[in-house]
Scaffold this motif. Sequence first.
Motif, mmCIF file in Angstrom:
data_model
loop_
_atom_site.group_PDB
_atom_site.id
_atom_site.type_symbol
_atom_site.label_atom_id
_atom_site.label_comp_id
_atom_site.label_asym_id
_atom_site.label_seq_id
_atom_site.Cartn_x
_atom_site.Cartn_y
_atom_site.Cartn_z
ATOM 1 N N LEU A 158 -1.719 -6.444 -6.523
ATOM 2 C CA LEU A 158 -2.864 -5.546 -6.704
ATOM 3 C C LEU A 158 -3.583 -5.416 -5.372
ATOM 4 O O LEU A 158 -3.678 -6.384 -4.610
ATOM 5 C CB LEU A 158 -3.831 -6.104 -7.760
ATOM 6 N N HIS A 159 -4.106 -4.212 -5.120
ATOM 7 C CA HIS A 159 -4.945 -3.981 -3.947
ATOM 8 C C HIS A 159 -4.290 -4.460 -2.653
ATOM 9 O O HIS A 159 -4.934 -5.053 -1.789
ATOM 10 C CB HIS A 159 -6.326 -4.645 -4.130
ATOM 11 N N VAL A 189 -7.468 6.581 1.736
ATOM 12 C CA VAL A 189 -6.222 7.345 1.776
ATOM 13 C C VAL A 189 -6.512 8.835 1.996
ATOM 14 O O VAL A 189 -5.697 9.569 2.548
ATOM 15 C CB VAL A 189 -5.382 7.087 0.498
ATOM 16 N N THR A 190 -7.702 9.260 1.582
ATOM 17 C CA THR A 190 -8.080 10.670 1.720
ATOM 18 C C THR A 190 -8.601 10.977 3.125
ATOM 19 O O THR A 190 -8.454 12.077 3.630
ATOM 20 C CB THR A 190 -9.163 11.024 0.671
ATOM 21 N N VAL A 210 0.844 -1.196 0.000
ATOM 22 C CA VAL A 210 0.000 0.000 0.000
ATOM 23 C C VAL A 210 0.877 1.243 0.000
ATOM 24 O O VAL A 210 2.069 1.192 0.333
ATOM 25 C CB VAL A 210 -0.933 0.055 1.233
ATOM 26 N N LYS A 256 -13.465 -4.639 -8.922
ATOM 27 C CA LYS A 256 -12.087 -4.148 -8.872
ATOM 28 C C LYS A 256 -12.051 -2.620 -8.859
ATOM 29 O O LYS A 256 -11.248 -2.008 -8.151
ATOM 30 C CB LYS A 256 -11.329 -4.738 -10.065
ATOM 31 N N ASP A 257 -12.949 -2.008 -9.611
ATOM 32 C CA ASP A 257 -12.997 -0.551 -9.663
ATOM 33 C C ASP A 257 -13.543 0.020 -8.360
ATOM 34 O O ASP A 257 -13.098 1.063 -7.886
ATOM 35 C CB ASP A 257 -13.852 -0.124 -10.853
ATOM 36 N N VAL A 303 -7.977 9.157 6.094
ATOM 37 C CA VAL A 303 -7.321 8.190 6.986
ATOM 38 C C VAL A 303 -7.612 8.399 8.462
ATOM 39 O O VAL A 303 -7.618 7.453 9.227
ATOM 40 C CB VAL A 303 -5.787 8.207 6.805
ATOM 41 N N GLY A 335 -13.044 2.069 -15.273
ATOM 42 C CA GLY A 335 -12.881 0.675 -15.692
ATOM 43 C C GLY A 335 -14.190 0.102 -16.212
ATOM 44 O O GLY A 335 -14.980 0.783 -16.864
ATOM 45 N N ASN A 394 -10.661 -0.007 -5.944
ATOM 46 C CA ASN A 394 -9.770 1.142 -6.172
ATOM 47 C C ASN A 394 -10.345 2.396 -5.531
ATOM 48 O O ASN A 394 -9.639 3.157 -4.870
ATOM 49 C CB ASN A 394 -9.597 1.405 -7.677
ATOM 50 N N GLU A 395 -11.630 2.617 -5.738
ATOM 51 C CA GLU A 395 -12.248 3.855 -5.260
ATOM 52 C C GLU A 395 -12.346 3.862 -3.730
ATOM 53 O O GLU A 395 -12.152 4.900 -3.098
ATOM 54 C CB GLU A 395 -13.627 4.013 -5.907
ATOM 55 N N MET A 436 -10.216 2.438 -1.770
ATOM 56 C CA MET A 436 -8.857 2.719 -1.301
ATOM 57 C C MET A 436 -8.535 4.204 -1.420
ATOM 58 O O MET A 436 -7.853 4.777 -0.570
ATOM 59 C CB MET A 436 -7.832 1.873 -2.061
ATOM 60 N N ARG A 437 -9.037 4.846 -2.482
ATOM 61 C CA ARG A 437 -8.819 6.296 -2.647
ATOM 62 C C ARG A 437 -9.529 7.072 -1.538
ATOM 63 O O ARG A 437 -9.004 8.062 -1.031
ATOM 64 C CB ARG A 437 -9.326 6.749 -4.027
#
Lengths: 417, 272
Positions: free
Chosen positions: A302-303, A201-202, A39, A190-191, A204, A185, A194-195, A197-198
């Motif tokens: 991945l991920h 991270v924003t 990560v 999977k998409d 946290v 995507g 990703n979102e 995780m975004r």
Amino acid sequence: MSAAHTNEAACGTAETRPNSLRAGPDPRGRFGIYGGRFVAETLMPLVLELDAAYAAAKADPAFRSELDYYLKDYVGRPSPLWFARRLTEELGGARIYMKREELNHTGSHKLNNVMGQILLARRMGRSRIVAETGAGQHGVATATVCALFGLKCTIYMGATDVERQKPNVFRMRLLGAEVVPVTSGAGTLKDAMNEAMRDWVTNVRDTYFLVGTVAGPHPYPQMVRDFQSVIGDETRVQMLAAEGRLPDVIVAAIGGGSNAMGIFHPFLDDASVRLIGVEAAGRGLNSGETAASILRGRPGVLHGNRTYLLQNEDGQIDEAHSISAGLDYPGIGPEHSWLADIGRVEYVGATDDQALEAFQLCTRTEGIIPALESAHALAHAAVVAPTLSPETLLVVNISGRGDKDIFTVAAHLGVTL
Amino acid sequence: MSRIARRFAALKKQGRGALIPYLQACDPDYDTSLALLRAMPGAGADLIEIGVPFSDPSADGPTIQLAARRGLKAGSSMVRVLEMVARFREDDGETPIILMGYLNPIEAYGHARFCADAAQAGVDGLIVVDMPPEEADLLDGPATAAGLDLIRLVAPTTDDARLPVVCGRASGFVYYVSITGVTGTRTASSDELAAALPRLRAATDLPVAIGFGIRSPEQAGAAVRAADAAVVASALIATLEETLDEQGRATPETLPRVLAQLSGLARAVRNA
């Protein structure tokens, strides 16, 4: 199998031993070469904090008893182990049992894990929950516990899945969750991952990422497995009560692999128990439109974890395909990748068409409408059961109920609802 | 001394910070992207970051996600990216080139073979977004053997106890991710930067670059006053995107507008 092994199994215990296959992961979160913590640095301190918080919770009897309370009175555990008499007669061969995870509150095995993680998130003082969802079962389970505890909840779901799983989208919104359709995507799991995780991270500092399967950075694969292992622990006790011995074969469907890991893990050291994971072969293993990560992928990252992935020669991740939104993911939990490499678990595929047939077979013979995900496990059980003797005890994990899938199935059968 | 170290040493003598623009390889096509790369030093780039397109850029915001998709659609691959760097090196032996991306395309290429080929092509450093120090052992050896700098990311969440872990094996420079979030969204305040930099300086002697959320010449100027370099990515890509036609192809405006914006940023960095 040694006598000692049999005796221990007969006693219904499943303690971890030296050389146990149940000892993983190592301190770096590895199962063999798989797993890890891949990560961004922003998330790394959070992942380490989560690891420590989970270890502390696991060692705290109060956490265990709190979880047991909710599992019993809110989730509705234990789930029954049902002898499927008519299906057994119809297929001829092995005695087929069904582990009835579809009877859990919210209609799938997902709540086992979500219940554990939400109690952990509360211990960690988090006020906001984000999650990814494919079929919507994990999203519904997450939205449910957020309603139960009054926490803010945001669910990321691929736009394609929002379209094909409308009832679950409506359920999540009723439960007070914000459902965010993800259009990048192919708009599938999977998409959504990703979102999510975004978002994590924003945000946290106040947000807990409630992962729905045995994948992601360590400790998620281990933690989700631990919370789902209640499925296999119960199956062991229930089968011993019903038949006086362990099952011979256990079959479970695999997307990320949490229901399968949950029922397999307590049996990993019982060499007599044959474990079969069924991947979604989509339109066929060689069609190029499949979600069979182990059978048609190769290891990559991945991920947050190293695992088998559907990818091209340049390391770009392929789009998966499955009729079942919950299996429509190009990766798989890292522990499965390891179990595949060492040969402890057999991985096979079932196609969309086979799953549709099994969906109807189960409904017609047992009066149980299975989720399309679980129908993949049933499809393989239907292939293997007739080849086995009538003394063989075969368990299929019915990971979820199929009410959410009736629109998809109707469309495939040419029926307009 | 590596190209990166040489460049930072030279800038230090001049008493100014560095501007590090970013482009996504093959965005919107190989030729435009190579032409942009070649023109960047002339427009004021001191070092250049090349984004390696990946199908699942989970640490990137919408602008770079779209750029990655355009790059992949235009046929980007690791082989093409290295070829682009080699072509750039035919007439620029000095401007450091850093590849930034995700681990899986490197895994697919093979760690050791990738590091060797990247160095051979003229790459100077690597930033692998999803490879924290805990997992970096798999590239440390091959990168060192090939003479590539492995540039570490430090985030606002990286606390004092963890800073030595991150900076311990860093080389080239340290990349400070100035916000918690994805690329191209929020901008860190000068207060936030002022609080972060002394912590970083105490942990490393390497130059510090600030990235994520730097959009304007003013912000770039503020970044090099606080640190040693400013990375500008999404703002340049957003401009590039604006110049594309309806089919997503480059137009005669594409290069001039991106380069004009880069020149404006460079002036701000030089005058900071």
